[in-house]
Write an enzyme that holds these catalytic residues in place. Structure first.
Site, short mmCIF file in Angstrom:
data_model
loop_
_atom_site.label_atom_id
_atom_site.label_comp_id
_atom_site.label_asym_id
_atom_site.label_seq_id
_atom_site.Cartn_x
_atom_site.Cartn_y
_atom_site.Cartn_z
CG ASP A 79 23.45 40.12 -2.36
OD1 ASP A 79 22.50 39.32 -2.42
OD2 ASP A 79 24.23 40.15 -1.41
CG ASN A 145 34.12 36.87 3.02
OD1 ASN A 145 33.01 37.22 3.40
ND2 ASN A 145 34.55 37.11 1.79
CG HIS A 147 30.20 38.71 2.40
ND1 HIS A 147 30.65 37.71 1.59
CD2 HIS A 147 28.90 38.39 2.66
CE1 HIS A 147 29.68 36.84 1.37
NE2 HIS A 147 28.61 37.23 2.02
CD GLU A 152 33.05 39.30 -1.10
OE1 GLU A 152 33.07 39.07 0.12
OE2 GLU A 152 32.68 38.46 -1.93
#
Length: 264
Positions: A79, A145, A147, A152
């Site tokens: 990413d 979280n 991911h 997400e």
């Protein structure tokens, strides 16, 4: 190399707990290196995807202990922030350039151009590069979280037809970048990123998932205990037969607390 203190399987995901972060890194590097060697032995070259960030420091520190045929390895990354140039201190291109390209000198490194004038076109370009041949191994982590890459919670698509897309970053992900020291304030963190998608990740032959630190403990526990769904994107790893989750006592602690007795 340190042996794991616990090894167990959840669905198809193989989890290994090491005594310390150094042992985790050594094991991750060994698994990554073996996947590279196997690919080269099988078809003469290897295609590897490398994650960035603090969770990947242990594997990078240990990878230099392995003599690998980097001259036939092509490297990709997971990413990149939209609008970030290649020399920005938080750029994932900069991270890979300094810790992979300049250290190991692979045959080729294909970078995501975060400041391309058309982010959607850049996603399509990188998508095509990834699909040119099978991906042999991915070194990656899990976000606070849950991911994976920047897929997400509730926004990730497990059946995404694209292998790279422009994604909106969750506030938790943006705050994580501040807490890790990559940006001075929350508002400095870009709102979007270009990310490899879940189907692309799961296409790889081997997934080496390094997750150190207490701050990742809740995400690790959710990955191992929650239903497989986009509520916790990392649960998708449980559908991969050669995914290896490498932990140490702090990142393992929340999951360990849910067990009636230690897993042996």
């Amino acid at each position: 190399m340190n042996s794991p203190t616990h090894t167990f399987i959840v669905d198809q995901l193989s989890a290994h707990v090491y005594p310390d972060v150094e042992g985790l890194g050594e094991a991750a590097a060994a698994a990554f290196a073996q996947a590279i060697r196997d690919a080269v032995a099988d078809h003469g070259s290897a295609r590897a995807v490398v994650a960035t960030g603090n969770s990947q420091y242990p594997i990078m520190a240990a990878l230099s202990q392995h003599d690998l045929p980097w001259d036939v390895v092509t490297v990709f990354h997971l990413d990149e922030y939209v609008g970030i140039d290649a020399n920005h201190t938080a750029s994932f291109r900069k991270w890979i350039r300094e810790r992979v390209e300049e250290r190991f000198h692979p045959a080729q490194v294909n970078y995501i151009d975060g400041d391309a004038p058309d982010a959607e076109a850049e996603a399509a370009r990188y998508d095509a590069l990834l699909r040119e041949a099978p991906l042999d191994v991915i070194a990656m982590g899990i976000g606070e979280n849950g991911h994976i890459a920047f897929n997400e919670p509730h926004l990730a698509l497990f059946d995404d037809p694209q292998w790279v897309r422009v994604v909106d970053l969750d506030d938790t992900s943006r705050q994580q970048q501040v807490n890790e020291g990559h940006f001075p304030t929350f508002d400095d963190v870009p709102r979007q990123a270009l990310s490899v998608t879940v189907p692309a990740l799961l296409s790889a032959g081997t997934l080496v998932v390094s997750v150190p630190e207490k701050r990742k403990a809740a995400a690790v526990s959710a990955t191992l205990r929650e239903d497989v769904s986009t509520a916790v994107p990392a649960t998708a790893l449980r559908n991969h037969s050669r995914a290896f989750l490498l932990l140490e006592p702090e990142s393992y602690s929340d999951y360990a607390a849910t067990l009636a007795s230690p897993v042996q």
